[in-house]
Enzyme design. Structure first.
Site, PDB file in Angstrom:
ATOM      1  N   ALA C  38       1.806  -5.974  -5.805  1.00 45.33           N
ATOM      2  CA  ALA C  38       1.480  -7.376  -5.524  1.00 45.33           C
ATOM      3  C   ALA C  38       2.728  -8.111  -5.080  1.00 45.33           C
ATOM      4  CB  ALA C  38       0.909  -8.030  -6.783  1.00 45.33           C
ATOM      5  N   HIS C  54      -8.163 -10.804  -9.802  1.00 47.53           N
ATOM      6  CA  HIS C  54      -8.008  -9.581  -9.004  1.00 47.53           C
ATOM      7  C   HIS C  54      -7.655  -8.382  -9.879  1.00 47.53           C
ATOM      8  CE1 HIS C  54      -7.259 -11.824  -4.942  1.00 47.53           C
ATOM      9  NE2 HIS C  54      -8.518 -11.774  -5.273  1.00 47.53           N
TER      10      HIS C  54
END
Lengths: 173, 173, 173
Positions: C38, C54
């Site tokens: 990420a 997420h």
């Protein structure tokens, strides 16, 4: 010449991309009368003029209905006639839901149920609004999120989906 | 390797999408000298630097001409030489027309006439600007409308049209 | 069902286009464990909630790593395990580079080197942000330029590239 629409046809495009004109051409390939379901509301003179211009562009085969919020109910009611429906557009509907403080997720589920149950072809037009810079204000970001989620859901349910750029279709499915 | 352009090639894409580079590559597949018709005007240092960088990127095969407004006249005059023309870009031209208070619709008709009459290949580059959130101010919305209408008209007249994303072409027609 | 990814798969799309979901589906076609890299940093509550949502969506096959700036180093380090890497997303990375006043061009060269040297499949997700009206402020324009240049570079290096609209892929290469 565009071919007749399948049961559910989803048409996505930008502002002034020719998506409404393409949708109308696809609808007019069908036999019989047609129903134009407008989600637009005339907030100001600019919008009033645009709606009137679009109505003039369509011919006598078309009936026009306004459904700024109750889209599923309009599909249920109008679909019974067997006439093909053209819904223009889902992005304004998303905007209307937000301003009316409706639950957009629940309304989208209702829309999908109505689409699947419709005994007639349904063509849905929507704007892609997520391809610019992140908007400054939170409301615009929320609108962008809701519009994108609706677009994904309807595209997944559609039999055919196209992306329109400069009046020309790109096949999505 | 991209193939040589047809008579009228329309290239649509976003900012920093690689559309100008793609257009240049397509032009350089052709024999002979080439004419770059820039619609850009150097309003500020940022734009001056960008124009100079683009000129440096092109080689000795290229002549450069500025046509911020009189695009149809430039096509008529330069086309007589038989050299291929690359017009970059229609979106800045739309912006120039608006600021100069010209009739964009009439100018677009003139552009289309010039394109159809050109005895040489013409490549036209344009920005897609309608895929973000609706702009706050009316002038930006009017610009977006004019740019979109020009894009549709030129795409309809083109022999080939592509949409560029991240430097890669998607076929429109 | 999407097919397994090639060595380098580039996935471009708008906000709420379904690009992350598509990337995850492509990754999960592969055998073995997976690493989610990420680039997001939790600046505010809105972002914190989005990151948590997420993470919940991904299952036990996934390890998660944060790499807001040192993306090439993360690919070098994690690639040694042979697990496939999913980088989400390059646009936030571009934003992070700008705010940290790093040299985006040099960092992009490092990223490309790491991608080419990776002994594992790498899937990269990015936003297209250049298809709206030109932003008013210079920082947003610079961000748009950097994001577009990174997208072009990674798309050129990729074995496969797709553009996602309304959850559906358009093949770029």
């Amino acid at each position: 010449m565009p071919s007749p629409p399948p049961h559910i046809l989803f048409i996505l495009g930008g502002a002034r991309s020719g998506k409404s004109r393409y949708a109308q051409q696809r609808a007019e390939q069908l036999e019989g009368d047609l129903v134009y379901i407008a989600t637009a509301q005339a907030w100001d003179d600019e919008m009033t003029a645009r709606i009137a211009r679009h109505q003039d562009d369509r011919g006598p085969r078309w009936a026009t209905l306004e459904a700024p919020l109750a889209l599923a109910a309009a599909i249920d009611a109008e679909g019974r006639s067997g006439r093909a429906l053209l819904i223009d557009c889902l992005t304004l509907w998303a905007s209307n839901l937000i301003f009316a403080e409706r639950d957009a997720e629940a309304e989208t589920v209702r829309l999908l149920d109505a689409l699947r149950g419709a005994p007639c072809p349904v063509i849905l037009v929507s704007n892609e609004v997520g391809l610019g810079i992140v908007p400054d204000n939170a409301l615009a970001r929320r609108f962008r999120d809701v519009a994108g989620i609706i677009n994904q859901a309807v595209a997944a349910a559609a039999d055919e989906a196209v992306f329109i750029a400069a009046g020309l279709p790109i096949k999505l499915k």
